[in-house]
Design an enzyme around this catalytic site. Structure first.
Site, PDB file in Angstrom:
ATOM      1  N   ASP A   1       0.822  -1.209   0.000  1.00  0.00           N
ATOM      2  CA  ASP A   1       0.000   0.000   0.000  1.00  0.00           C
ATOM      3  C   ASP A   1       0.861   1.265   0.000  1.00  0.00           C
ATOM      4  OD1 ASP A   1      -2.446   1.340   0.030  1.00  0.00           O
ATOM      5  OD2 ASP A   1      -3.280   0.088   1.621  1.00  0.00           O
TER       6      ASP A   1
ATOM      7  N   ASP B   1      -9.621   3.690  -3.391  1.00  0.00           N
ATOM      8  CA  ASP B   1     -10.340   2.543  -2.824  1.00  0.00           C
ATOM      9  C   ASP B   1     -11.766   2.443  -3.354  1.00  0.00           C
ATOM     10  OD1 ASP B   1      -8.094   2.091  -1.384  1.00  0.00           O
ATOM     11  OD2 ASP B   1      -8.980   2.540   0.575  1.00  0.00           O
TER      12      ASP B   1
END
Ligand SMILES: *[C@@H]1O[C@H](CO)[C@@H](O)[C@H](O)[C@H]1NC(C)=O
Length: 367
Positions: free
Chosen positions: A144, A199
Site C-alpha cells: 500500500d 479505494d
C-alpha cells in the site's frame, strides 16, 4: 537493524490469493496479441513468472477491516495474521493454507505505517521484510501507499520489487499506489498487478467510477502484469444482486483481479452463484479458445431497459464473421446466429455478458 526485525514483526492483515500462480501454457496462446517485445523487456526486470492470468482469491479487508485473527482465517478456510492475533505464527498459518492447496498473501505499506496506522510499514526495511515474508512462506504481497516519507512512488515501489526478487521466492507483487504517477506505464516492470484507482466502496457509483478509471489503462494489462481496479464488494450488501452481477462481469472482462471481499463463512446462495460462475471466470482467466470473443452490454441507467448493440468493428470480430452468442449468466445460447453486430435488451443497472463463437462467414453455410 537485525534486531529491529522482531518487534516489527507485529505486521499484518492478510489476504489469500488462490490462483495467483497460473499456467504458462495458458499465456502462450494469448502472447501473440500481447506485444512480445515490450513484454520481454519488462520481464527482464520483474522475472518472477507469476500472474500469467489475473489473480483470484479472498481478502479480509472489505468485510473485516482490521478486525481479524487466526480463527477468522481458519474458519473461513482462508488466511490472516499478527502474532498476538495469530499465536501459532504466520509460518504455521502458511503451512495450513498451503495444505489446503491455497496460497497466502500478506499486506504492508511503502510507508512507516500501514493505512490503519496500527501496524508498521516496510519503508526503509524492504529487504528485511521481504526476507521475513519469504521465510514465512508468503506467496503474495499487497503493498500500500500510506504514511510515506513523501518520496516518489516510482522510487518506493520498485525498492520492494527488488527486495522480493532477492529473496529467491516467487512472491506475487501487488502494487497499491492508487493509480498515481501513471502507474500503468511502469507498474509492469516491477509488479504483477497495480491499483489503477483509489479505494472501492460498496456502492454502484464507486464500482463504476473505479472500472471507468481502470479502462483508461486497458492497453497495459497483459500476462504477468494486470490493472487492478480494487477488490470485489460482491456479497457485502451495499448493492443489489443485479448490480453485483455487473460488478463481477466488468471485472472479469477487464482482466481485473477477482479477489472476493465478503464474509465467506456466511455467504448466501445467490452471492456464491455470482462469484462462482465458471463461464465468467473463464473469461477472466482466458484466453478464450477457438477465437471466441467476450462482449458485455451494460445499461448504466437507473430506470427502464435499453436496446444495446455491439458492432463487430468495435469488438474486433471480422466483418463477415457469423457467430453464436452464449449468454453466460443464463447459461444459454441465444437463438440463431449473428453477423455484423449483436443487439440485446438490457434492464436498468444490469448487463448481459456473451461469449461469441465464430461459426462461419456470412452466407458461407449455404454455399
Ligand atoms: C464511495 O465512492 C463514491 C464514488 O467514488 C463516493 O462518491 C462516495 O462518497 C464513497 N462513499 C463512501 C462512504 O466513502
Amino acid at each position: 537493524m537485525g534486531s529491529y526485525a522482531l518487534p516489527r514483526r507485529s505486521l499484518v492483515l492478510f489476504l489469500l490469493a488462490a490462483a495467483a500462480v497460473a499456467s504458462t501454457a495458458a499465456w502462450a496462446a494469448s502472447s501473440s496479441s500481447a506485444g512480445g517485445g515490450d513484454d520481454a523487456a519488462r520481464r527482464s526486470l520483474l522475472d518472477n513468472g507469476l500472474g500469467r492470468t489475473p489473480q483470484m482469491g479472498w481478502n479480509s479487508w472489505n468485510h473485516f477491516g482490521c478486525n481479524i485473527n487466526e480463527n477468522t482465517i481458519r474458519s473461513t478456510g482462508y488466511i490472516a495474521a499478527d502474532p498476538k492475533k495469530f499465536p501459532s505464527g504466520i509460518k504455521a498459518l502458511a503451512d495450513y493454507v498451503h495444505s489446503k492447496g491455497l496460497k497466502l498473501g500478506i499486506y504492508s505499506s511503502a510507508g512507516t505505517r500501514t493505512c490503519s496506522k496500527t501496524m508498521p510499514g516496510s519503508l526503509g526495511y524492504e529487504d528485511i521484510d521481504a526476507k521475513t515474508f519469504a521465510s514465512w512462506g508468503v506467496d503474495y504481497l499487497k503493498y500500500d501507499n500510506c504514511n510515506s516519507d513523501g518520496s516518489s512512488e516510482t522510487v518506493r515501489f520498485p525498492k520492494m520489487s527488488f527486495a522480493l526478487r532477492k529473496t529467491g521466492r516467487p512472491i506475487f507483487y501487488s502494487i497499491c499506489e492508487w493509480g498515481q504517477r501513471n502507474v500503468a506505464t511502469w507498474g509492469g516492470q516491477y509488479g504483477n498487478s497495480w491499483r489503477t484507482t483509489g479505494d472501492i466502496n460498496d456502492s454502484w457509483a464507486s464500482m463504476l467510477s473505479n472500472i471507468d478509471s481502470n479502462d483508461a489503462s486497458a492497453s497495459y494489462a497483459k500476462p504477468g502484469g494486470w490493472n487492478d481496479p480494487d477488490m470485489l464488494e460482491v456479497g457485502n450488501g451495499g448493492m443489489t444482486n443485479d448490480e453485483y452481477v455487473v460488478h463481477i462481469s466488468l471485472w472479469a472482462i477487464a482482466k481485473a483481479p477477482l479477489i472476493i471481499g465478503c464474509d465467506v463463512r456466511s455467504i448466501s446462495r445467490e452471492t456464491l452463484e455470482i462469484l462462482s460462475n465458471p463461464e465468467v471466470i473463464a473469461i477472466n482467466q482466458g484466453p478464450l479458445s477457438q477465437q471466441r470473443t467476450a462482449v458485455l452490454l451494460l445499461n448504466r441507467g437507473a430506470t427502464g431497459s435499453r436496446q444495446i448493440t455491439a458492432a463487430w468493428q468495435d469488438i474486433g470480430v471480422g466483418p463477415g464473421v457469423a457467430v453464436e452468442a452464449k449468454n453466460v449468466w443464463l447459461h444459454a445460447t441465444a437463438p440463431g446466429r449473428f453477423t455484423g453486430s449483436l443487439t440485446a435488451e438490457v434492464a436498468a443497472h444490469l448487463c448481459k455478458l456473451f461469449v461469441l463463437t465464430p461459426v462461419g462467414r456470412a452466407g458461407e453455410e449455404r454455399s
